[in-house]
Design a protein around this motif. Structure first.
Motif, PDB file in Angstrom:
ATOM      1  N   ALA A 190       0.845  -1.191   0.000  1.00  0.00           N
ATOM      2  CA  ALA A 190       0.000   0.000   0.000  1.00  0.00           C
ATOM      3  C   ALA A 190       0.882   1.243   0.000  1.00  0.00           C
ATOM      4  N   ILE A 191       0.688   2.072  -1.021  1.00  0.00           N
ATOM      5  CA  ILE A 191       1.569   3.215  -1.228  1.00  0.00           C
ATOM      6  C   ILE A 191       0.760   4.510  -1.228  1.00  0.00           C
ATOM      7  N   VAL A 192       1.307   5.522  -0.583  1.00  0.00           N
ATOM      8  CA  VAL A 192       0.644   6.829  -0.526  1.00  0.00           C
ATOM      9  C   VAL A 192       0.597   7.402  -1.943  1.00  0.00           C
ATOM     10  N   ALA A 193      -0.577   7.792  -2.400  1.00  0.00           N
ATOM     11  CA  ALA A 193      -0.715   8.247  -3.791  1.00  0.00           C
ATOM     12  C   ALA A 193      -0.005   9.578  -4.020  1.00  0.00           C
ATOM     13  N   ASN A 194      -0.328  10.595  -3.256  1.00  0.00           N
ATOM     14  CA  ASN A 194       0.416  11.851  -3.282  1.00  0.00           C
ATOM     15  C   ASN A 194       0.737  12.359  -4.691  1.00  0.00           C
ATOM     16  N   GLY A 195      -0.320  12.487  -5.517  1.00  0.00           N
ATOM     17  CA  GLY A 195      -0.126  13.045  -6.854  1.00  0.00           C
ATOM     18  C   GLY A 195       0.176  12.009  -7.919  1.00  0.00           C
ATOM     19  N   LEU A 196       0.612  10.823  -7.525  1.00  0.00           N
ATOM     20  CA  LEU A 196       0.968   9.782  -8.482  1.00  0.00           C
ATOM     21  C   LEU A 196       0.618   8.439  -7.842  1.00  0.00           C
ATOM     22  N   GLY A 197      -0.108   7.610  -8.570  1.00  0.00           N
ATOM     23  CA  GLY A 197      -0.580   6.347  -7.999  1.00  0.00           C
ATOM     24  C   GLY A 197       0.551   5.397  -7.627  1.00  0.00           C
ATOM     25  N   GLY A 198       0.228   4.459  -6.741  1.00  0.00           N
ATOM     26  CA  GLY A 198       1.226   3.500  -6.270  1.00  0.00           C
ATOM     27  C   GLY A 198       1.824   2.681  -7.410  1.00  0.00           C
ATOM     28  N   ALA A 199       0.986   2.292  -8.373  1.00  0.00           N
ATOM     29  CA  ALA A 199       1.470   1.469  -9.482  1.00  0.00           C
ATOM     30  C   ALA A 199       2.521   2.233 -10.288  1.00  0.00           C
ATOM     31  N   ARG A 200       2.261   3.527 -10.503  1.00  0.00           N
ATOM     32  CA  ARG A 200       3.222   4.343 -11.257  1.00  0.00           C
ATOM     33  C   ARG A 200       4.514   4.526 -10.476  1.00  0.00           C
ATOM     34  N   ARG A 201       4.381   4.652  -9.174  1.00  0.00           N
ATOM     35  CA  ARG A 201       5.581   4.818  -8.348  1.00  0.00           C
ATOM     36  C   ARG A 201       6.416   3.537  -8.342  1.00  0.00           C
ATOM     37  N   LEU A 202       5.729   2.388  -8.276  1.00  0.00           N
ATOM     38  CA  LEU A 202       6.462   1.116  -8.375  1.00  0.00           C
ATOM     39  C   LEU A 202       7.130   0.976  -9.746  1.00  0.00           C
ATOM     40  N   GLN A 203       6.445   1.521 -10.746  1.00  0.00           N
ATOM     41  CA  GLN A 203       6.976   1.469 -12.106  1.00  0.00           C
ATOM     42  C   GLN A 203       8.336   2.185 -12.201  1.00  0.00           C
ATOM     43  N   ILE A 204       8.498   3.263 -11.443  1.00  0.00           N
ATOM     44  CA  ILE A 204       9.790   3.976 -11.430  1.00  0.00           C
ATOM     45  C   ILE A 204      10.892   3.016 -10.981  1.00  0.00           C
ATOM     46  N   LEU A 227       8.570   6.680  -3.332  1.00  0.00           N
ATOM     47  CA  LEU A 227       7.257   6.332  -2.785  1.00  0.00           C
ATOM     48  C   LEU A 227       7.329   6.297  -1.260  1.00  0.00           C
ATOM     49  N   GLN A 228       6.159   6.373  -0.652  1.00  0.00           N
ATOM     50  CA  GLN A 228       6.027   6.218   0.800  1.00  0.00           C
ATOM     51  C   GLN A 228       4.972   5.146   1.046  1.00  0.00           C
ATOM     52  N   TYR A 229       5.226   4.277   2.017  1.00  0.00           N
ATOM     53  CA  TYR A 229       4.259   3.219   2.329  1.00  0.00           C
ATOM     54  C   TYR A 229       3.185   3.767   3.253  1.00  0.00           C
ATOM     55  N   GLU A 230       1.971   3.246   3.040  1.00  0.00           N
ATOM     56  CA  GLU A 230       0.861   3.619   3.931  1.00  0.00           C
ATOM     57  C   GLU A 230       1.198   3.291   5.382  1.00  0.00           C
ATOM     58  N   GLU A 231       1.886   2.162   5.585  1.00  0.00           N
ATOM     59  CA  GLU A 231       2.082   1.745   6.980  1.00  0.00           C
ATOM     60  C   GLU A 231       3.197   2.486   7.707  1.00  0.00           C
ATOM     61  N   SER A 232       3.966   3.324   7.000  1.00  0.00           N
ATOM     62  CA  SER A 232       5.022   4.059   7.702  1.00  0.00           C
ATOM     63  C   SER A 232       4.395   4.917   8.797  1.00  0.00           C
ATOM     64  N   GLU A 233       4.961   4.825   9.991  1.00  0.00           N
ATOM     65  CA  GLU A 233       4.353   5.551  11.126  1.00  0.00           C
ATOM     66  C   GLU A 233       5.371   6.469  11.797  1.00  0.00           C
ATOM     67  N   ILE A 234       6.619   6.417  11.322  1.00  0.00           N
ATOM     68  CA  ILE A 234       7.678   7.225  11.930  1.00  0.00           C
ATOM     69  C   ILE A 234       8.276   8.109  10.834  1.00  0.00           C
ATOM     70  N   PRO A 235       8.453   9.415  11.073  1.00  0.00           N
ATOM     71  CA  PRO A 235       9.106  10.243  10.041  1.00  0.00           C
ATOM     72  C   PRO A 235      10.530   9.741   9.769  1.00  0.00           C
ATOM     73  N   GLU A 236      10.985   9.901   8.539  1.00  0.00           N
ATOM     74  CA  GLU A 236      12.290   9.353   8.151  1.00  0.00           C
ATOM     75  C   GLU A 236      13.417   9.848   9.055  1.00  0.00           C
ATOM     76  N   TRP A 237      13.429  11.151   9.331  1.00  0.00           N
ATOM     77  CA  TRP A 237      14.512  11.699  10.150  1.00  0.00           C
ATOM     78  C   TRP A 237      14.548  11.066  11.534  1.00  0.00           C
ATOM     79  N   GLU A 238      13.340  10.806  12.078  1.00  0.00           N
ATOM     80  CA  GLU A 238      13.269  10.193  13.415  1.00  0.00           C
ATOM     81  C   GLU A 238      13.710   8.735  13.355  1.00  0.00           C
ATOM     82  N   PHE A 239      13.327   8.066  12.261  1.00  0.00           N
ATOM     83  CA  PHE A 239      13.693   6.661  12.066  1.00  0.00           C
ATOM     84  C   PHE A 239      15.216   6.512  12.014  1.00  0.00           C
ATOM     85  N   ILE A 240      15.851   7.364  11.232  1.00  0.00           N
ATOM     86  CA  ILE A 240      17.304   7.241  11.047  1.00  0.00           C
ATOM     87  C   ILE A 240      18.044   7.638  12.329  1.00  0.00           C
ATOM     88  N   ASN A 241      17.545   8.658  13.020  1.00  0.00           N
ATOM     89  CA  ASN A 241      18.128   9.009  14.328  1.00  0.00           C
ATOM     90  C   ASN A 241      18.046   7.831  15.293  1.00  0.00           C
TER      91      ASN A 241
END
Lengths: 273, 289
Positions: free
Chosen positions: A27-41, B155-169
């Motif tokens: 599950a990928i955050v869409a944020n202007g571009l769908g997950g499938a397209r982002r995986l495509q990158i 891309l960012q995953y839906e399940e990410s719950e920690i900001p990247e900077w905090e994760f790496i710290n």
């Protein structure tokens, strides 16, 4: 929410086969571009990366068949053969075998051998540095022991045999006005060796048989017999001198001790490093 | 293998600008021995046993401090890192005595199959615990501290719950590894995911920052959406230079690498980029003093 392993499996499956992956994509955050397209990158990056790895190793194949055709072969190979190492220098070993069975290449009979030569050059480029046979020590050896000596083939070299004139085909890419190579003009037996640059040393049938036996760990006597079996006129003396001088043979071991034991090394073979 | 590793053996990487060493520049570098602070190599390029790569690296090692930067360990994978990979890296560390050893906060393989790319991790509690374990395992196996680099992501995953900077710290805090702060990647990710790169930099824990990276990136348009791709194929962008200034002001002078991996320019261009970073580093020294 899938665990880390499950997420990575799904991600990898979608990169390899987006349309037939067994489980849903992560599950990928869409944020202007769908997950499938982002995986495509990522899928594009992966292919571009592996493709350029294959191009670097198999430049000659690409030069012979053209960029577009090569790209088709490379993409099919990438699809079929997963990379199994984080070291990209290990990717592509099976490309010559793949080319042999890939239907679009069926009419290019010489191509698998050219590809094999490409992989060999890649191996030779990365191989360990060779020592040199200590000629003085060799002269002091008891002549009765000669037949039982074991030489080693230069670690930065490989033998290849083909029914096609590989060196001439290989050289086509460097010619300003490439001519034609008669594929039936005779096969070749080569020692591909790193000597500063990589060189192709043409070998007679007896020399090839001799060096193949050496590479398989046979004694000097056995290797000489292999040479003689290939050509009854094989004259070991001059051949051996040339092979030692030119660095094709890089190590020599006494008969008594078991292979690999420290005591087996009677002749000092200084490494170049 | 390197006969003598010289005065730089075991010396730390200086808080100066360095360049990535690539095969295309071997001869020019050996001939000119330019005044650049240090060199960094991709460790995997030296996994082979001999030949030109080792010949040139051993020669250059006598003249420059050296850093090993890995791209293939896949430390973020649910799999343990490959034993042979770690063994070879450890061998190379023994031979060349690098001042820094780094990898990426990413994964590139699962179940033994490799993607050979730096793939994003979900920033979850599970990932965090796993990363800390993996880093601990790697540092014990190698017998040295490593730095982990914030990777560029698309891309960012839906399940990410920690900001990247905090994760790496947290990974650094809990595992004892350092942070390789890639300023270009911060910028790329900020644009791709919509956060403030200046704030990100400020939130990275200075105590862990051991190195910075600068590189050029590309912009690709997907319909109306612009995606920044970390291509390492051009000069550092003005935006990233500005961000680098901010990073120096916040974290102090830090060893800084100019990375350039594709469409390589003549060595002089790379050295020009390093000189620009060097002059910023020196300004910073002056202000701090």
């Amino acid at each position: 929410m899938p665990g880390l392993r499950e997420l990575q499996r799904r991600f990898a499956a979608h990169l390899r086969a987006p349309d037939s992956a067994p489980a849903a994509a992560p599950a990928i955050v869409a944020n202007g571009l769908g997950g499938a397209r982002r995986l495509q990158i990522y899928r594009n990056n992966m292919r571009a990366n592996l493709r350029s790895t294959l191009r670097n190793i198999y430049r000659t194949v690409e030069a012979l068949v053209g960029e577009e055709f090569f790209r088709g072969c490379a993409d099919a190979y990438i699809q079929e053969r997963a990379s199994t190492s984080g070291d990209l220098n290990r990717f592509g070993e099976n490309f010559p075998a793949f080319v042999k069975t890939f239907p679009p290449c069926a009419h290019l009979e010489y191509l698998p051998d050219v590809a094999q030569l490409g992989w060999i050059c890649h191996q030779v480029f990365l191989a360990e540095d060779a020592g040199r046979v200590d000629l003085g020590a060799l002269r002091r050896a008891d002549p009765e022991d000669y037949a039982a000596l074991r030489f080693a083939l230069n670690p930065a070299s490989r033998l290849i045999r083909s029914r096609f004139p590989l060196a001439a085909i290989w050289d086509l890419q460097f010619q300003k006005n490439p001519g034609e190579v008669d594929l039936d003009s005779g096969g070749c037996r080569l020692l591909v060796m790193r000597r500063g640059d990589i060189v192709f040393i043409p070998l007679a049938a007896a020399e090839f048989a001799f060096l193949s036996a050496v590479a398989a760990g046979r004694t000097l006597g056995e290797a000489a017999d292999a040479g003689l079996a290939a050509d009854a006129g094989f004259d070991l003396g001059p051949s051996l001198t040339r092979m030692v001088r030119e660095g094709m043979l890089t190590e020599v071991r006494a008969p008594a001790a078991a292979p690999g034991s420290a005591a087996a090394y009677i002749f000092h073979t200084g490494g170049s490093s | 293998m390197p006969a003598q590793v010289s005065a730089f053996k075991d010396a730390p990487i200086p808080a100066a600008a360095g360049i990535g060493l690539r095969a295309e520049h071997y001869r020019d570098l050996c001939a000119e021995l330019p005044a650049v602070g240090w060199l960094e190599v991709h460790s995997e390029n030296y996994f082979g046993a001999g030949g030109a790569p080792h010949h040139y690296l051993a020669r250059l090692r006598r003249h420059y401090p050296l850093s090993f930067h890995g791209v293939g360990m896949s430390i973020g994978s649910a799999d343990r890192p490959d034993a042979a990979h770690l063994a070879r890296l450890k061998e190379l560390i023994g031979e060349y005595s690098p001042g820094l050893v780094s990898e990426h906060l990413s994964w590139s393989s699962i179940d033994g199959e490799f993607i050979n790319d730096l793939l994003p991790l979900p920033y979850t509690g599970e990932s965090l615990r796993h990363l800390v374990e993996q880093v601990d395992f790697v540092q014990h196996t190698l017998g040295c501290k490593i730095l982990l680099e914030n990777a560029s992501t698309y891309l960012q995953y839906e399940e990410s719950e920690i900001p990247e900077w905090e994760f790496i710290n947290s990974v650094a805090q809990k595992s004892g590894c350092g942070i390789l702060l890639d300023v270009n990647n911060v910028f790329v990710n900020a644009r791709n995911h919509g956060f403030d790169p200046f704030q990100y930099l400020e939130r990275i824990d200075t105590r862990h920052v051991g190195e910075m990276h600068l590189a050029g990136h590309s912009v690709k348009n997907f319909g109306a959406t612009e995606v920044r791709i970390d291509t390492h194929n051009r000069e550092v962008s003005d935006d990233v230079w500005r961000l680098y200034g901010h990073a120096l002001a916040h974290h102090g002078a830090t060893p800084t690498l100019i990375e350039w991996d594709a469409d390589l320019p003549p060595l002089a261009v790379l050295l020009g980029e390093a000189a620009a970073a060097q002059s910023m580093l020196e300004q910073h020294h002056a202000r701090a003093a």
